[in-house]
Design an enzyme around this catalytic site. Structure first.
Site, PDB file in Angstrom:
ATOM      1  N   ALA A 245       0.846  -1.218   0.000  1.00  0.00           N
ATOM      2  CA  ALA A 245       0.000   0.000   0.000  1.00  0.00           C
ATOM      3  C   ALA A 245       0.869   1.250   0.000  1.00  0.00           C
ATOM      4  O   ALA A 245       0.510   2.274   0.577  1.00  0.00           O
ATOM      5  CB  ALA A 245      -0.922  -0.027   1.209  1.00  0.00           C
TER       6      ALA A 245
ATOM      7  N   GLY B 185       1.045   1.122  -4.924  1.00  0.00           N
ATOM      8  CA  GLY B 185      -0.127   0.344  -4.516  1.00  0.00           C
ATOM      9  C   GLY B 185      -1.314   1.249  -4.217  1.00  0.00           C
ATOM     10  O   GLY B 185      -2.435   1.007  -4.698  1.00  0.00           O
TER      11      GLY B 185
ATOM     12  N   ARG C 124      17.723  -1.144 -10.616  1.00  0.00           N
ATOM     13  CA  ARG C 124      16.612  -1.999 -10.164  1.00  0.00           C
ATOM     14  C   ARG C 124      17.137  -3.345  -9.687  1.00  0.00           C
ATOM     15  O   ARG C 124      16.603  -3.944  -8.754  1.00  0.00           O
ATOM     16  CB  ARG C 124      15.609  -2.209 -11.301  1.00  0.00           C
ATOM     17  CG  ARG C 124      14.939  -0.937 -11.803  1.00  0.00           C
ATOM     18  CD  ARG C 124      13.998  -1.295 -12.937  1.00  0.00           C
ATOM     19  NE  ARG C 124      13.345  -0.148 -13.542  1.00  0.00           N
ATOM     20  CZ  ARG C 124      13.823   0.527 -14.590  1.00  0.00           C
ATOM     21  NH1 ARG C 124      14.960   0.171 -15.147  1.00  0.00           N
ATOM     22  NH2 ARG C 124      13.161   1.562 -15.085  1.00  0.00           N
TER      23      ARG C 124
ATOM     24  N   ARG D 253       6.031   5.954 -21.701  1.00  0.00           N
ATOM     25  CA  ARG D 253       7.083   6.993 -21.676  1.00  0.00           C
ATOM     26  C   ARG D 253       7.533   7.321 -23.098  1.00  0.00           C
ATOM     27  O   ARG D 253       7.652   8.492 -23.484  1.00  0.00           O
ATOM     28  CB  ARG D 253       8.271   6.491 -20.846  1.00  0.00           C
ATOM     29  CG  ARG D 253       7.947   6.453 -19.368  1.00  0.00           C
ATOM     30  CD  ARG D 253       9.122   6.014 -18.525  1.00  0.00           C
ATOM     31  NE  ARG D 253       8.766   6.153 -17.118  1.00  0.00           N
ATOM     32  CZ  ARG D 253       9.072   5.287 -16.165  1.00  0.00           C
ATOM     33  NH1 ARG D 253       9.781   4.208 -16.447  1.00  0.00           N
ATOM     34  NH2 ARG D 253       8.700   5.503 -14.926  1.00  0.00           N
TER      35      ARG D 253
ATOM     36  N   HIS E   8      12.928  -4.886 -18.403  1.00  0.00           N
ATOM     37  CA  HIS E   8      12.667  -3.546 -17.843  1.00  0.00           C
ATOM     38  C   HIS E   8      13.975  -3.008 -17.248  1.00  0.00           C
ATOM     39  O   HIS E   8      14.129  -2.875 -16.043  1.00  0.00           O
ATOM     40  CB  HIS E   8      11.579  -3.669 -16.775  1.00  0.00           C
ATOM     41  CG  HIS E   8      11.099  -2.372 -16.224  1.00  0.00           C
ATOM     42  ND1 HIS E   8      10.682  -1.322 -17.012  1.00  0.00           N
ATOM     43  CD2 HIS E   8      10.962  -1.945 -14.936  1.00  0.00           C
ATOM     44  CE1 HIS E   8      10.305  -0.319 -16.231  1.00  0.00           C
ATOM     45  NE2 HIS E   8      10.467  -0.670 -14.973  1.00  0.00           N
TER      46      HIS E   8
HETATM   47  N1  LIG Z   1       7.672  -2.688 -12.887  1.00  0.00           N
HETATM   48  C1  LIG Z   1       7.546  -1.384 -12.903  1.00  0.00           C
HETATM   49  O1  LIG Z   1       7.339  -0.791 -13.948  1.00  0.00           O
HETATM   50  C2  LIG Z   1       7.620  -0.623 -11.611  1.00  0.00           C
HETATM   51  C3  LIG Z   1       7.162   0.705 -11.554  1.00  0.00           C
HETATM   52  C4  LIG Z   1       7.163   1.359 -10.322  1.00  0.00           C
HETATM   53  C5  LIG Z   1       7.608   0.699  -9.180  1.00  0.00           C
HETATM   54  N2  LIG Z   1       8.050  -0.572  -9.292  1.00  0.00           N
HETATM   55  C6  LIG Z   1       8.499  -1.328  -8.128  1.00  0.00           C
HETATM   56  O2  LIG Z   1       7.358  -1.560  -7.294  1.00  0.00           O
HETATM   57  C7  LIG Z   1       7.778  -1.695  -5.941  1.00  0.00           C
HETATM   58  C8  LIG Z   1       6.954  -0.771  -5.060  1.00  0.00           C
HETATM   59  O3  LIG Z   1       7.223   0.579  -5.348  1.00  0.00           O
HETATM   60  P1  LIG Z   1       6.554   1.718  -4.440  1.00  0.00           P
HETATM   61  O4  LIG Z   1       6.989   3.011  -5.018  1.00  0.00           O
HETATM   62  O5  LIG Z   1       5.116   1.449  -4.257  1.00  0.00           O
HETATM   63  O6  LIG Z   1       7.301   1.462  -3.067  1.00  0.00           O
HETATM   64  P2  LIG Z   1       6.803   1.851  -1.597  1.00  0.00           P
HETATM   65  O7  LIG Z   1       7.977   1.700  -0.710  1.00  0.00           O
HETATM   66  O8  LIG Z   1       6.088   3.151  -1.620  1.00  0.00           O
HETATM   67  O9  LIG Z   1       5.719   0.719  -1.237  1.00  0.00           O
HETATM   68  C9  LIG Z   1       6.038  -0.617  -1.094  1.00  0.00           C
HETATM   69  C10 LIG Z   1       5.098  -1.178  -0.038  1.00  0.00           C
HETATM   70  O10 LIG Z   1       5.282  -2.581   0.027  1.00  0.00           O
HETATM   71  C11 LIG Z   1       5.020  -2.950   1.355  1.00  0.00           C
HETATM   72  N3  LIG Z   1       5.520  -4.290   1.669  1.00  0.00           N
HETATM   73  C12 LIG Z   1       6.780  -4.694   1.906  1.00  0.00           C
HETATM   74  N4  LIG Z   1       6.792  -6.018   2.203  1.00  0.00           N
HETATM   75  C13 LIG Z   1       5.518  -6.447   2.125  1.00  0.00           C
HETATM   76  C14 LIG Z   1       4.887  -7.691   2.322  1.00  0.00           C
HETATM   77  N5  LIG Z   1       5.588  -8.785   2.638  1.00  0.00           N
HETATM   78  N6  LIG Z   1       3.555  -7.763   2.191  1.00  0.00           N
HETATM   79  C15 LIG Z   1       2.815  -6.678   1.861  1.00  0.00           C
HETATM   80  N7  LIG Z   1       3.356  -5.465   1.664  1.00  0.00           N
HETATM   81  C16 LIG Z   1       4.693  -5.345   1.799  1.00  0.00           C
HETATM   82  C17 LIG Z   1       5.723  -1.857   2.163  1.00  0.00           C
HETATM   83  O11 LIG Z   1       5.305  -1.859   3.515  1.00  0.00           O
HETATM   84  C18 LIG Z   1       5.335  -0.622   1.374  1.00  0.00           C
HETATM   85  O12 LIG Z   1       4.143  -0.042   1.874  1.00  0.00           O
HETATM   86  C19 LIG Z   1       9.280  -1.395  -5.950  1.00  0.00           C
HETATM   87  O13 LIG Z   1       9.998  -2.612  -6.004  1.00  0.00           O
HETATM   88  C20 LIG Z   1       9.481  -0.619  -7.229  1.00  0.00           C
HETATM   89  O14 LIG Z   1      10.799  -0.709  -7.717  1.00  0.00           O
HETATM   90  C21 LIG Z   1       8.068  -1.242 -10.481  1.00  0.00           C
HETATM   91  O1  LIG Z   2      12.768   2.995 -12.097  1.00  0.00           O
HETATM   92  C1  LIG Z   2      12.337   2.390 -11.110  1.00  0.00           C
HETATM   93  O2  LIG Z   2      13.082   1.960 -10.221  1.00  0.00           O
HETATM   94  C2  LIG Z   2      10.846   2.172 -10.961  1.00  0.00           C
HETATM   95  C3  LIG Z   2      10.180   1.657 -12.193  1.00  0.00           C
HETATM   96  O3  LIG Z   2      10.751   0.474 -12.647  1.00  0.00           O
HETATM   97  C4  LIG Z   2      10.119   2.679 -13.291  1.00  0.00           C
HETATM   98  O4  LIG Z   2      10.514   2.378 -14.418  1.00  0.00           O
HETATM   99  O5  LIG Z   2       9.639   3.799 -13.015  1.00  0.00           O
END
Ligand SMILES: NC(=O)c1ccc[n+]([C@@H]2O[C@H](COP(=O)([O-])OP(=O)(O)OC[C@H]3O[C@@H](n4cnc5c(N)ncnc54)[C@H](O)[C@@H]3O)[C@@H](O)[C@H]2O)c1
Ligand SMILES: O=C(O)C[C@H](O)C(=O)O
Length: 313
Positions: free
Chosen positions: A13, A17, A93, A156, A180
């Site tokens: 969250a 999330g 990443r 993007r 990615h």
């Molecule tokens: N694939 C993509 O294109 C992409 C894009 C954006 C972010 N991301 C990735 O998504 C992830 C989350 O990013 P964010 O900005 O929301 O980070 P964030 O730190 O704001 O949120 C992550 C949340 O995960 C929760 N969490 C951790 N362990 C957990 C568990 N076992 N069960 C439930 N919740 C748990 C944390 O408490 C936190 O609230 C990161 O790994 C980020 O790199 C990927």
């Molecule tokens: O760049 C990051 O670490 C987060 C995500 O994968 C993104 O592309 O925005």
């Protein structure tokens, strides 16, 4: 007859999330369960309640609950996994692989028990490797385990093309293939504006600049934010994928899929164009690539293989 609403659980969250949960509810794609760790149960409930209280103003009827219990996720149609840590400036990443593999594994154990028929979309980074982890932890069929990268990377790329030509984003079409990471493959030859190939409209050096900016697009946001990574465009991407599945739209989108021979790769999760519909990934498209494009995709696949190989299942 009572209408059963779809149930969407968003695990994690945090920035992505919570933003995803709100966007899903605003589009009334289903009822939303926002789930985080027990230590964050109250803030998670607070975020969900705050979103719900926006519903009379914005006029959406989706319910949103915050929780730390997988009982609330029971029988979800879709589970979106955003749990994990995000990178900070100076990190790649791939630096997140060990921490997030443990988190994704434990989340998937619970998803498997409580939502065994769900379709699962993974966002946590490094997302190609995390989709591989999720697939093996869940034991679900490959069409129901899907990683998000290509929709965001393509968004993007299309943003930068629209800016370059000063045209509507609605008229830009493009594709980004591969992992990615910084060697993802924006496919210029398959990119167009209102049906006109972009290489007839944009000079070569400007196209190369757009391709390069797309490749490091995540890092550009990380550097600007200073403490975390992008979340608005990632959330919008997750919502588009969820909508394609729940409405059986059969969209053609680039997503992370298990490749078993397609493009010449075996047992590799990586971004490719697919039909996304009610059965999840319904078909993987194998595009004709030039030798240069295939070489670029091979390089990206090698990077994905390298980070995936450090994961212990
Ligand atoms: N694939 C993509 O294109 C992409 C894009 C954006 C972010 N991301 C990735 O998504 C992830 C989350 O990013 P964010 O900005 O929301 O980070 P964030 O730190 O704001 O949120 C992550 C949340 O995960 C929760 N969490 C951790 N362990 C957990 C568990 N076992 N069960 C439930 N919740 C748990 C944390 O408490 C936190 O609230 C990161 O790994 C980020 O790199 C990927
Ligand atoms: O760049 C990051 O670490 C987060 C995500 O994968 C993104 O592309 O925005």
């Amino acid at each position: 007859m009572a209408i059963t609403r779809k149930k969407i659980t968003v695990v994690g969250a945090g920035f992505t999330g919570a933003t995803t949960a709100l966007m899903l509810a605003q589009k009334e794609l289903g009822d939303v369960v926002l789930l985080d760790i027990p230590q964050l149960e109250n803030p998670t409930k607070g975020k969900a309640l705050d979103m719900l209280e926006a519903s009379p103003v914005q006029g959406f009827d989706s319910h949103i609950v915050g929780t730390s219990s997988y009982e609330d996720a029971k029988d979800s149609d879709i589970v979106i996994i955003t749990a994990g840590v995000a990178r900070k400036p100076g990190m790649s990443r791939d630096d997140l692989v060990n921490t997030n593999a443990g988190i994704v594994k434990s989340v998937c154990e619970s998803v498997k028990t409580h939502a065994p028929n769900s379709t699962v979309i993974i966002l946590s980074n490094p997302v190609d490797a995390m989709t591989y982890v999720a697939y093996h932890s869940l034991g679900f069929p490959k069409n129901r385990v899907i990683g998000q990268s290509g929709v965001l990377d393509t968004a993007r790329y299309c943003t930068f093309i629209a800016q370059e030509l000063n045209v509507s984003v609605e008229d830009v079409r493009g594709f980004v293939l591969g992992g990615h990471g910084d060697d993802m493959v924006p496919l210029v030859r398959y990119s167009s504006v209102g049906g006109i190939p972009i290489d007839t409209l944009i000079p070569k050096d400007r196209i190369e600049a757009i391709v390069q900016r797309t490749r490091v697009g995540g890092g550009e946001i990380v550097n600007l934010l200073g403490n975390g990574s992008a979340y608005y465009a990632p959330a919008a991407s997750l919502v588009q994928m969820t909508e394609a599945i729940l409405k059986d739209k059969k969209r053609i989108l680039p997503v992370i899929a298990l490749l078993e021979g397609e493009y010449g790769y075996q047992d590799l999760f990586m971004g490719v164009p697919v039909i996304l519909g009610g059965d999840g990934i319904e078909k993987v498209f194998e595009l004709e690539l030039t030798p240069e494009e295939k070489a670029a995709l091979d390089k990206s696949a090698e990077s994905v293989r390298s980070v995936t190989s450090v994961v212990t299942l």
